[in-house]
Design an enzyme around this catalytic site. Structure first.
Site, PDB file in Angstrom:
ATOM      1  N   HIS A 126       0.834  -1.203   0.000  1.00 43.90           N
ATOM      2  CA  HIS A 126       0.000   0.000   0.000  1.00 43.90           C
ATOM      3  C   HIS A 126       0.869   1.254   0.000  1.00 43.90           C
ATOM      4  O   HIS A 126       1.669   1.459   0.912  1.00 43.90           O
ATOM      5  CB  HIS A 126      -0.886  -0.031   1.249  1.00 43.90           C
ATOM      6  CG  HIS A 126      -1.861   1.076   1.361  1.00 43.90           C
ATOM      7  ND1 HIS A 126      -1.835   1.993   2.389  1.00 43.90           N
ATOM      8  CD2 HIS A 126      -2.912   1.427   0.572  1.00 43.90           C
ATOM      9  CE1 HIS A 126      -2.833   2.843   2.255  1.00 43.90           C
ATOM     10  NE2 HIS A 126      -3.499   2.528   1.151  1.00 43.90           N
ATOM     11  N   HIS A 159      -1.364  10.710  -2.430  1.00 41.98           N
ATOM     12  CA  HIS A 159      -2.665  10.316  -1.892  1.00 41.98           C
ATOM     13  C   HIS A 159      -3.547  11.514  -1.563  1.00 41.98           C
ATOM     14  O   HIS A 159      -4.679  11.612  -2.026  1.00 41.98           O
ATOM     15  CB  HIS A 159      -2.482   9.462  -0.629  1.00 41.98           C
ATOM     16  CG  HIS A 159      -3.780   9.101   0.028  1.00 41.98           C
ATOM     17  ND1 HIS A 159      -4.377   9.896   0.980  1.00 41.98           N
ATOM     18  CD2 HIS A 159      -4.601   8.034  -0.153  1.00 41.98           C
ATOM     19  CE1 HIS A 159      -5.521   9.338   1.355  1.00 41.98           C
ATOM     20  NE2 HIS A 159      -5.680   8.210   0.695  1.00 41.98           N
TER      21      HIS A 159
END
Length: 263
Positions: free
Chosen positions: A11, A53
């Site tokens: 991730h 992100h």
């Protein structure tokens, strides 16, 4: 566990050990043996896809403001790594752990790795650029020969989003690319295993799986695969393994791989 073994995805490159979305983090995850990588993409003001992100720069860089209002050159001048506790502060500046990562650069690194890699790419919405995000993404994947995957290609891309409309756009432009519908709060229909048009894989958050033990069985009974995020501790890992999920998305890929090796 017999022959069951889920795919393990790093991730944001394995954000626990090294600064997220940096090339060094992704290379480390590949070296540790992760089956795949996960990244988020946003569009810059001048139309480049970058691996960041948050919509704002404040948390993961020494910059301020919105990613979408900056040019690639402006973002490339920022430090995206030294905030992280895993950054080696006593060494010379390390570009692989501090420089902005573009999707192009990540795809080049994955292609050059010389091994099989599954790459999960999440398009972030809402975005001021709307459908242009998916259009640019598909165009980039076509340029790398990844929009129409071949069975023998070592690099395989899957697109993910919390926005069902984004997945429909990907399906319309590149129907061969698998898609994951990410869910954090249970929407109508999903509890019975139904996914929106354009989605082929369910991507529930681990907290949702924990609170709804019947969710994964319902999704699997409907014929869909399940990738769960973000699985970082042993209790959650054991839980999703009991569900025999297809993919584990984690900030700690080496921890997950080491645990799987003991089973």
């Amino acid at each position: 566990m017999n022959d069951y073994r889920p795919l393990v995805f790093a991730h944001r490159g394995g954000a626990d050990a090294l600064p997220e979305h940096t090339l060094g983090a992704y290379l480390r995850a590949l070296a540790d043996g992760a089956d795949g990588l996960e990244c988020d993409v946003r569009l810059t003001r001048d139309g480049h896809l970058v691996c960041v992100h948050d919509r704002r720069l404040d948390r993961t860089s020494n910059g301020r403001g919105l990613v979408s209002t900056k040019t690639l050159a402006e973002l490339d001048s920022l430090d995206f790594g030294s905030w992280h506790p895993g950054y080696p502060v006593d060494e010379e500046p390390l570009p692989e752990l501090s420089r902005l990562l573009t999707l192009d650069r990540l795809l080049e690194a994955v292609r050059d790795s010389g091994r099989d890699v599954r790459l999960l790419i999440e398009t972030k919405h809402p975005s001021r650029y709307g459908a242009e995000v998916e259009r640019r993404l598909v165009a980039t994947l076509r340029r790398f020969g990844l929009a129409d995957p071949r069975p023998d290609d070592p690099v395989r891309v899957t697109v993910m989003s919390f926005a069902a409309l984004a997945l429909r756009r990907v399906r319309a432009q590149a129907p061969a690319i698998p898609t994951v519908y990410l869910v954090e709060i249970l929407p109508p229909g999903i509890r019975r295993g139904r996914l929106p048009f354009g989605a082929r894989i369910a991507g529930p958050g681990v907290a949702l799986v924990r609170s709804r033990p019947g969710l994964v069985p319902a999704i699997r009974a409907a014929g869909h695969q399940v990738y769960v995020w973000t699985v970082n501790d042993k209790a959650d890992l054991d839980m999703v393994l009991e569900h025999r999920v297809d993919g584990v998305i984690t900030d700690r890929p080496k921890f997950v791989l080491d645990h799987l090796a003991t089973l």
